[in-house]
Design an enzyme around this catalytic site. Sequence first.
Site, PDB file in Angstrom:
ATOM      1  CG  PHE A 175    -136.284-102.020   7.096  1.00 48.94           C
ATOM      2  CD1 PHE A 175    -134.970-102.107   7.535  1.00 48.94           C
ATOM      3  CD2 PHE A 175    -136.572-102.390   5.795  1.00 48.94           C
ATOM      4  CE1 PHE A 175    -133.970-102.560   6.676  1.00 48.94           C
ATOM      5  CE2 PHE A 175    -135.578-102.845   4.935  1.00 48.94           C
ATOM      6  CZ  PHE A 175    -134.268-102.928   5.380  1.00 48.94           C
TER       7      PHE A 175
ATOM      8  CG  ASP B 212    -141.818 -98.792   2.927  1.00 44.55           C
ATOM      9  OD1 ASP B 212    -142.235 -99.749   2.227  1.00 44.55           O
ATOM     10  OD2 ASP B 212    -140.647 -98.700   3.330  1.00 44.55           O
TER      11      ASP B 212
ATOM     12  CE  LYS C 283    -138.849-107.218   1.742  1.00 48.84           C
ATOM     13  NZ  LYS C 283    -138.714-105.960   2.471  1.00 48.84           N
TER      14      LYS C 283
HETATM   15  C1  LIG Z   1    -137.764-104.883   2.380  1.00 48.92           C
HETATM   16  C2  LIG Z   1    -138.237-103.524   2.651  1.00 48.92           C
HETATM   17  C3  LIG Z   1    -137.628-102.404   2.054  1.00 48.92           C
HETATM   18  C4  LIG Z   1    -136.397-102.511   1.185  1.00 48.92           C
HETATM   19  O1  LIG Z   1    -136.599-103.255   0.044  1.00 48.92           O
HETATM   20  P1  LIG Z   1    -135.333-103.800  -0.789  1.00 48.92           P
HETATM   21  O2  LIG Z   1    -135.919-104.461  -1.981  1.00 48.92           O
HETATM   22  O3  LIG Z   1    -134.594-104.731   0.132  1.00 48.92           O
HETATM   23  O4  LIG Z   1    -134.505-102.624  -1.129  1.00 48.92           O
HETATM   24  C5  LIG Z   1    -138.167-101.166   2.313  1.00 48.92           C
HETATM   25  N1  LIG Z   1    -139.251-101.020   3.113  1.00 48.92           N
HETATM   26  C6  LIG Z   1    -139.868-102.066   3.690  1.00 48.92           C
HETATM   27  C7  LIG Z   1    -141.066-101.842   4.535  1.00 48.92           C
HETATM   28  C8  LIG Z   1    -139.368-103.358   3.493  1.00 48.92           C
HETATM   29  O5  LIG Z   1    -139.951-104.397   4.098  1.00 48.92           O
END
Ligand SMILES: *Cc1c(COP(=O)(O)O)cnc(C)c1O
Length: 418
Positions: A155, A240, A269
């Site tokens: 994701f 990420d 986050k």
């Molecule tokens: C939540 C998340 C995102 C996206 O972050 P947003 O602030 O919702 O745009 C991208 N990568 C990972 C691994 C995430 O958990």
Amino acid sequence: MFEPDSTAASAGSPDRSDTMTEQLLADAERTILYTADRPGIVMERGEGMYLWDTEGKRYLDFIGGWAVTCLGHSPAAIREALARQSSTLVNASPAFYNKPMIELARLLTRLSGFDKAFFASSGAEANEGAIKLARKHGAVNLGGASEIVTATNGFHGRTLATMSATGKARWEPLFAPKVPGFKHVPFNDAASMRTAVDGRTCAVMLELVQGEGGVNEADADYVRSVRELCDESGAMLIFDEIQTGLGRTGNMFAFEHYGVRPDVLTLGKGIGGGFPLSAMLAARAFDLFEPGDQGGTYTGQPLAMAVGHAVVSEIANRKLHENAEAVGEYVKNGLSRIADAYGLSRIRGKGLLLAFDLHAPYGPDLVAECLRGGLLINSPSPTAIRLMPPLIVTKEQADDMLLLLSEALDRCSRRSFG
Ligand SMILES: *Cc1c(COP(=O)(O)O)cnc(C)c1O
């Protein structure tokens, strides 16, 4: 059509017996664009590990704003940083440096060992920056290579490019045409990765623990082999760590568990503790953008920078990653003790990014039962439950969670979900 003072009109409607909450929920349904099935409550206040709704009901929060509120709700560090910064400078312009921007860049580069920081407001934006930087690297250093290899079940966000990067089968048919140039390969499969990376590849982008995918940990051998592959081919390696970063997994960064350093790291986050903030960190060799390539109205926004500095300092100074490790283990042990009684399996995760499987697909019902009992948990798929509480959680609060969870599991099994 413009209706003057429609709120007052509805508040004065004949049915005065509506509670405030019912009125709010009716107005929400009328005015908020439908994107999610939300429960029939309205959150009003937060403090520490708890949220309260407009009826005054208290919830023990093991979702933590989606692995976001790492210092708990309304922590002093954020309140004070906002008060201080908002009375000094709210916004200069992205065309100028500002002090908190430099202070946060200094702190993050020191903690992470990366050389350069770019700031944005959401995780998806940080990943967009990394995707653009990867393509720039391909254009400048790899003869125009532009493909990015990512993992299935990963994701990376909800903008078009980050949705295209996300290897989620259910998203495949959505919003065509997708942004081209992304290849998805099975996670933890070094052979598939080796086949996928070729002369057209400018980057590999991975989560070390797939969060939204249900808390799937990368194998150490796999991560090492992907690093070697990128070194051989010249592809940029992006981790990420938007969900795993800043203490969540028991280390400041998840890559420390693997002893493998990427070229680019994205954070989101937890970095803002609930305030919209994200960052992309890069090794000096990837400082490749030219003016006009990348930016944004809110890059380096002083309020966000001040909050980020306060949050990251607090995580580091209080060694909250160590608490994440200790309480995470404690929660795992507690879950193991009730696993047989309730048919829970595959208790997994690192630090305070944890999950377990249910023996039947009643995740959403269990979430609803927990909510009723005053506990917030998440079900990333019908058969899985994920826990990602604030990093300040104590063992006593973990015990409270285990009790509320057991009670909800009991109610579910009585209603024969479980
Ligand atoms: C939540 C998340 C995102 C996206 O972050 P947003 O602030 O919702 O745009 C991208 N990568 C990972 C691994 C995430 O958990």
